[in-house]
Design a protein around this motif. Structure first.
Motif, PDB file in Angstrom:
ATOM      1  N   ALA A  23       3.305  -0.963  10.482  1.00  0.00           N
ATOM      2  CA  ALA A  23       4.401  -0.083  10.910  1.00  0.00           C
ATOM      3  C   ALA A  23       4.631   1.016   9.875  1.00  0.00           C
ATOM      4  O   ALA A  23       4.802   2.188  10.234  1.00  0.00           O
ATOM      5  CB  ALA A  23       5.673  -0.895  11.113  1.00  0.00           C
ATOM      6  N   ILE A  24       4.626   0.633   8.602  1.00  0.00           N
ATOM      7  CA  ILE A  24       4.873   1.640   7.551  1.00  0.00           C
ATOM      8  C   ILE A  24       3.748   2.672   7.541  1.00  0.00           C
ATOM      9  O   ILE A  24       4.006   3.878   7.392  1.00  0.00           O
ATOM     10  CB  ILE A  24       5.065   0.971   6.173  1.00  0.00           C
ATOM     11  N   ASP A  25       2.479   2.218   7.728  1.00  0.00           N
ATOM     12  CA  ASP A  25       1.363   3.170   7.801  1.00  0.00           C
ATOM     13  C   ASP A  25       1.606   4.167   8.936  1.00  0.00           C
ATOM     14  O   ASP A  25       1.344   5.368   8.800  1.00  0.00           O
ATOM     15  CB  ASP A  25       0.038   2.432   8.016  1.00  0.00           C
ATOM     16  N   ARG A  45      11.209  20.265  -7.973  1.00  0.00           N
ATOM     17  CA  ARG A  45      10.089  20.368  -7.016  1.00  0.00           C
ATOM     18  C   ARG A  45      10.406  19.568  -5.772  1.00  0.00           C
ATOM     19  O   ARG A  45      11.146  18.595  -5.834  1.00  0.00           O
ATOM     20  CB  ARG A  45       8.800  19.801  -7.640  1.00  0.00           C
ATOM     21  N   ARG A  46       9.848  19.977  -4.660  1.00  0.00           N
ATOM     22  CA  ARG A  46      10.125  19.310  -3.399  1.00  0.00           C
ATOM     23  C   ARG A  46       8.877  18.596  -2.884  1.00  0.00           C
ATOM     24  O   ARG A  46       7.775  19.146  -2.945  1.00  0.00           O
ATOM     25  CB  ARG A  46      10.542  20.364  -2.384  1.00  0.00           C
ATOM     26  N   TRP A  47       9.064  17.384  -2.393  1.00  0.00           N
ATOM     27  CA  TRP A  47       7.957  16.589  -1.872  1.00  0.00           C
ATOM     28  C   TRP A  47       8.280  16.116  -0.462  1.00  0.00           C
ATOM     29  O   TRP A  47       9.417  15.738  -0.193  1.00  0.00           O
ATOM     30  CB  TRP A  47       7.735  15.343  -2.749  1.00  0.00           C
ATOM     31  N   PRO A  48       7.262  16.058   0.413  1.00  0.00           N
ATOM     32  CA  PRO A  48       7.504  15.434   1.719  1.00  0.00           C
ATOM     33  C   PRO A  48       7.541  13.926   1.543  1.00  0.00           C
ATOM     34  O   PRO A  48       6.893  13.389   0.631  1.00  0.00           O
ATOM     35  CB  PRO A  48       6.280  15.866   2.531  1.00  0.00           C
ATOM     36  N   GLY A  49       8.279  13.242   2.405  1.00  0.00           N
ATOM     37  CA  GLY A  49       8.350  11.793   2.256  1.00  0.00           C
ATOM     38  C   GLY A  49       8.821  11.087   3.496  1.00  0.00           C
ATOM     39  O   GLY A  49       9.109  11.696   4.534  1.00  0.00           O
ATOM     40  N   VAL A  50       8.886   9.762   3.361  1.00  0.00           N
ATOM     41  CA  VAL A  50       9.382   8.910   4.421  1.00  0.00           C
ATOM     42  C   VAL A  50      10.323   7.903   3.757  1.00  0.00           C
ATOM     43  O   VAL A  50      10.067   7.470   2.632  1.00  0.00           O
ATOM     44  CB  VAL A  50       8.196   8.272   5.189  1.00  0.00           C
ATOM     45  N   ALA A  51      11.434   7.604   4.439  1.00  0.00           N
ATOM     46  CA  ALA A  51      12.430   6.743   3.793  1.00  0.00           C
ATOM     47  C   ALA A  51      12.940   5.672   4.744  1.00  0.00           C
ATOM     48  O   ALA A  51      12.956   5.858   5.963  1.00  0.00           O
ATOM     49  CB  ALA A  51      13.618   7.596   3.325  1.00  0.00           C
ATOM     50  N   ASN A  52      13.335   4.565   4.146  1.00  0.00           N
ATOM     51  CA  ASN A  52      13.964   3.495   4.915  1.00  0.00           C
ATOM     52  C   ASN A  52      15.350   3.246   4.331  1.00  0.00           C
ATOM     53  O   ASN A  52      15.497   3.105   3.120  1.00  0.00           O
ATOM     54  CB  ASN A  52      13.112   2.217   4.805  1.00  0.00           C
ATOM     55  N   ILE A  53      16.364   3.226   5.217  1.00  0.00           N
ATOM     56  CA  ILE A  53      17.692   2.768   4.788  1.00  0.00           C
ATOM     57  C   ILE A  53      17.985   1.519   5.601  1.00  0.00           C
ATOM     58  O   ILE A  53      18.086   1.574   6.833  1.00  0.00           O
ATOM     59  CB  ILE A  53      18.797   3.805   5.063  1.00  0.00           C
ATOM     60  N   GLY A  73       0.811  -1.222   0.000  1.00  0.00           N
ATOM     61  CA  GLY A  73       0.000   0.000   0.000  1.00  0.00           C
ATOM     62  C   GLY A  73       0.836   1.259   0.000  1.00  0.00           C
ATOM     63  O   GLY A  73       0.299   2.361   0.018  1.00  0.00           O
ATOM     64  N   THR A  74       2.160   1.119   0.010  1.00  0.00           N
ATOM     65  CA  THR A  74       3.043   2.288   0.046  1.00  0.00           C
ATOM     66  C   THR A  74       4.078   2.160  -1.055  1.00  0.00           C
ATOM     67  O   THR A  74       5.125   1.563  -0.847  1.00  0.00           O
ATOM     68  CB  THR A  74       3.771   2.367   1.414  1.00  0.00           C
ATOM     69  N   PRO A  75       3.782   2.684  -2.241  1.00  0.00           N
ATOM     70  CA  PRO A  75       4.775   2.571  -3.316  1.00  0.00           C
ATOM     71  C   PRO A  75       6.073   3.282  -2.931  1.00  0.00           C
ATOM     72  O   PRO A  75       6.027   4.363  -2.340  1.00  0.00           O
ATOM     73  CB  PRO A  75       4.104   3.264  -4.510  1.00  0.00           C
ATOM     74  N   THR A  76       7.173   2.652  -3.220  1.00  0.00           N
ATOM     75  CA  THR A  76       8.458   3.283  -2.877  1.00  0.00           C
ATOM     76  C   THR A  76       9.370   3.370  -4.084  1.00  0.00           C
ATOM     77  O   THR A  76       9.340   2.523  -4.964  1.00  0.00           O
ATOM     78  CB  THR A  76       9.220   2.480  -1.784  1.00  0.00           C
ATOM     79  N   ALA A  77      10.169   4.419  -4.081  1.00  0.00           N
ATOM     80  CA  ALA A  77      11.218   4.579  -5.089  1.00  0.00           C
ATOM     81  C   ALA A  77      12.487   3.999  -4.493  1.00  0.00           C
ATOM     82  O   ALA A  77      12.871   4.348  -3.377  1.00  0.00           O
ATOM     83  CB  ALA A  77      11.410   6.062  -5.388  1.00  0.00           C
ATOM     84  N   ASN A  78      13.123   3.084  -5.224  1.00  0.00           N
ATOM     85  CA  ASN A  78      14.374   2.466  -4.751  1.00  0.00           C
ATOM     86  C   ASN A  78      15.549   3.235  -5.326  1.00  0.00           C
ATOM     87  O   ASN A  78      15.779   3.210  -6.533  1.00  0.00           O
ATOM     88  CB  ASN A  78      14.446   1.013  -5.209  1.00  0.00           C
ATOM     89  N   HIS A 128       9.199   6.796   0.057  1.00  0.00           N
ATOM     90  CA  HIS A 128       7.796   6.964  -0.322  1.00  0.00           C
ATOM     91  C   HIS A 128       7.492   8.454  -0.290  1.00  0.00           C
ATOM     92  O   HIS A 128       7.700   9.119   0.738  1.00  0.00           O
ATOM     93  CB  HIS A 128       6.884   6.204   0.644  1.00  0.00           C
ATOM     94  N   LEU A 129       7.045   8.982  -1.416  1.00  0.00           N
ATOM     95  CA  LEU A 129       6.687  10.404  -1.488  1.00  0.00           C
ATOM     96  C   LEU A 129       5.222  10.544  -1.121  1.00  0.00           C
ATOM     97  O   LEU A 129       4.363   9.915  -1.758  1.00  0.00           O
ATOM     98  CB  LEU A 129       6.926  10.942  -2.902  1.00  0.00           C
TER      99      LEU A 129
END
Ligand SMILES: Cc1cc2nc3c(=O)[nH]c(=O)nc-3n(C[C@H](O)[C@H](O)[C@H](O)COP(=O)(O)O)c2cc1C
Ligand SMILES: Nc1ncnc2c1ncn2[C@@H]1O[C@H](COP(=O)(O)OP(=O)(O)OP(=O)(O)O)[C@@H](O)[C@H]1O
Length: 312
Positions: free
Chosen positions: A294-296, A233-241, A205-210, A258-259
Motif C-alpha cells: 500500500a505504501i509503495d 528547500r522544498r521536497w515532494p513527499g507522502v505523509a500519514n497521519i 523500504g520507505t524511510p519516514t520522518a516522525n 516520506h520525502l
C-alpha cells in the motif's frame, strides 16, 4: 513583533495602540483583512498595532476534549501574526478569573487600563466577556465613554461564505485542500521537529520522518500528498497521519513523512509539511507485506501527482 504574556506584564510604555481581539486560529483571509485594516489605522494614528489572543482558546478552556483541533499552535500563530506586520501581541491566559469578567470589566481592565486602546477593530459578529454578553453594539456605546473608537471590519467571504477557522477545519476534514488553501491564503501546514521512530519504516523500504506532535490534536487524518520545507528547500513527499493500527497503536496520532528522492538523516531537524491531496484513509492491514504494498502505491501516486506540476 513583541509578545506580552498576561496583563501583569503590561507596562506604562505599552499604553496607546490600536487593537483587535480574537482567537486568530490559522490566521485565515478574514483575519488577514482585519489585520491589514489594523495596520492602516495604526499608521494613521501613529501608534503600534496590537492583537489580543487567548491561550488556551476559550473553547479549549470550557471543553478540552470537545474543542475542535487547532489549525495553529501558539508559536505558529505568533509567526503568522509577525508575518502580517503586527507590532505587538498580548496573550491572555483564559482562566476562571478572565472568564468571569463582565464585558464592561474586560473593556476597562484590558483595553483601557492595560493597553490604553485608541481604536478597536473587530468583526461585527465578535462577542466577548462573561457569557459572551459583550458585542459590537456594546463596544460602540462604551468606546466613546472610555476614549476609543470602534470599527466593524467588513465580512470577508470566499465562494459566498464567511471565512472562519471553523470553515477551514471543515474543508480539511472533507479533504478539500484547494478550498482550505483558498480560505487560508496559503496551503495548510503542520510544523515540527523530527523524532526517532521505531525504525520499522526502513524495513518497509520507505524511510519516514516522525514529526513530533506531542499532545497536539490535528484536524485531519489519512494518507496525503505533501510538500516539505526543510532548511529553505522544498521536497515532494507522502505523509500519514494516524494511529498506525497495523504496527502498534499507542492510540495517539502520529505524523510520518516520506520525502521522495531524499537521502539523509533528519533526526532533530525542523520541518514544515504542506498538505495538497488526500490519497486514502489509514487502514489496518493483515500483514506488513500488505502495508508495504500500500505504501509503495502511495509513493507512486504522490510521484504521479507532482509529475509536471511545480512544487508548492
Ligand atoms: C505513506 C504512508 C502510508 C501509511 N499508511 C498506513 C496505513 O494505512 N496503516 C498503518 O497501520 N500504517 C500506515 N503507515 C505507517 C506505517 O505503519 C509506519 O510508517 C511504520 O509503522 C514505521 O514506523 P516507524 O517510523 O515508527 O518505524 C503509513 C506510512 C506512510 C509513510
Ligand atoms: N471572514 C471574516 N471577515 C471579517 N472578520 C472576521 C472574519 N473572520 C473572523 N473575523 C474577525 O476576526 C476576529 C477574530 O476572529 P476569531 O478567530 O475569534 O473567529 P473566526 O475566525 O470566525 O473563528 P471561529 O470559526 O472559531 O468562530 C473577530 O473580530 C472576528 O469577528
Amino acid at each position: 513583533m513583541h509578545l506580552v504574556r498576561g496583563l501583569h506584564n503590561l507596562r506604562p510604555r505599552h499604553r496607546g495602540c490600536v487593537a483587535t481581539i480574537g482567537n486568530f486560529d490559522g490566521v485565515h483571509r478574514g483575519h488577514q483583512a482585519i489585520l491589514a485594516r489594523l495596520r492602516e489605522r495604526a499608521a494613521e494614528l501613529g501608534v503600534p498595532s496590537c492583537v489580543v489572543i487567548f491561550e488556551p482558546q476559550p473553547r479549549e478552556f470550557f471543553g478540552p476534549d470537545t474543542a475542535p483541533p487547532r489549525l495553529s499552535r501558539l508559536r505558529d500563530k505568533l509567526e503568522l501574526l509577525a508575518a502580517e506586520g503586527i507590532d505587538r501581541v498580548l496573550c491572555l491566559s483564559f482562566n476562571r478569573r478572565l472568564r468571569e469578567l463582565s464585558a464592561a470589566e474586560f473593556v476597562h481592565a484590558v483595553l483601557v487600563e492595560g493597553l490604553g486602546v485608541k481604536h478597536l477593530e473587530v468583526g461585527d459578529d465578535f462577542r466577548f466577556g462573561c457569557d459572551r454578553a459583550g458585542d459590537f453594539e456594546f463596544l460602540r456605546q462604551v468606546g466613546p465613554v472610555e476614549g476609543f473608537t470602534v470599527e466593524a471590519a467588513a465580512t470577508i467571504e470566499v465562494a459566498g461564505e464567511r471565512v472562519s477557522s471553523t470553515r477551514v477545519r471543515e474543508a480539511l476534514a472533507e479533504a478539500n485542500f484547494a478550498l482550505a488553501e483558498h480560505l487560508l491564503g496559503r496551503p495548510f501546514t503542520i510544523e515540527g521537529r523530527i523524532l526517532h521512530g521505531q525504525k520499522l519504516a526502513r524495513q518497509l523500504g520507505t524511510p519516514t520522518a516522525n514529526v513530533q506532535l506531542k499532545r497536539r490534536r490535528v484536524p485531519l487524518s489519512g494518507v496525503f500528498v505533501v510538500s516539505v520545507e526543510l532548511d529553505g528547500r522544498r521536497w515532494p513527499g507522502v505523509a500519514n497521519i494516524g494511529v498506525r493500527p497495523t504496527v502498534d497503536g499507542d492510540g495517539r496520532p502520529h505524523l510520518e513523512v516520506h520525502l521522495l528522492d531524499f537521502a539523509g538523516d533528519l533526526y532533530g531537524r525542523h520541518l514544515t509539511v504542506a498538505f495538497h491531496h488526500k490519497l486514502r484513509d489509514e487502514q489496518r492491514f493483515a500483514s506488513l507485506e500488505a502495508l508495504k504494498t500500500a505504501i509503495d502505491g502511495d509513493v507512486a501516486a504522490a510521484r504521479a501527482f507532482w509529475q509536471g506540476q511545480p512544487l508548492k
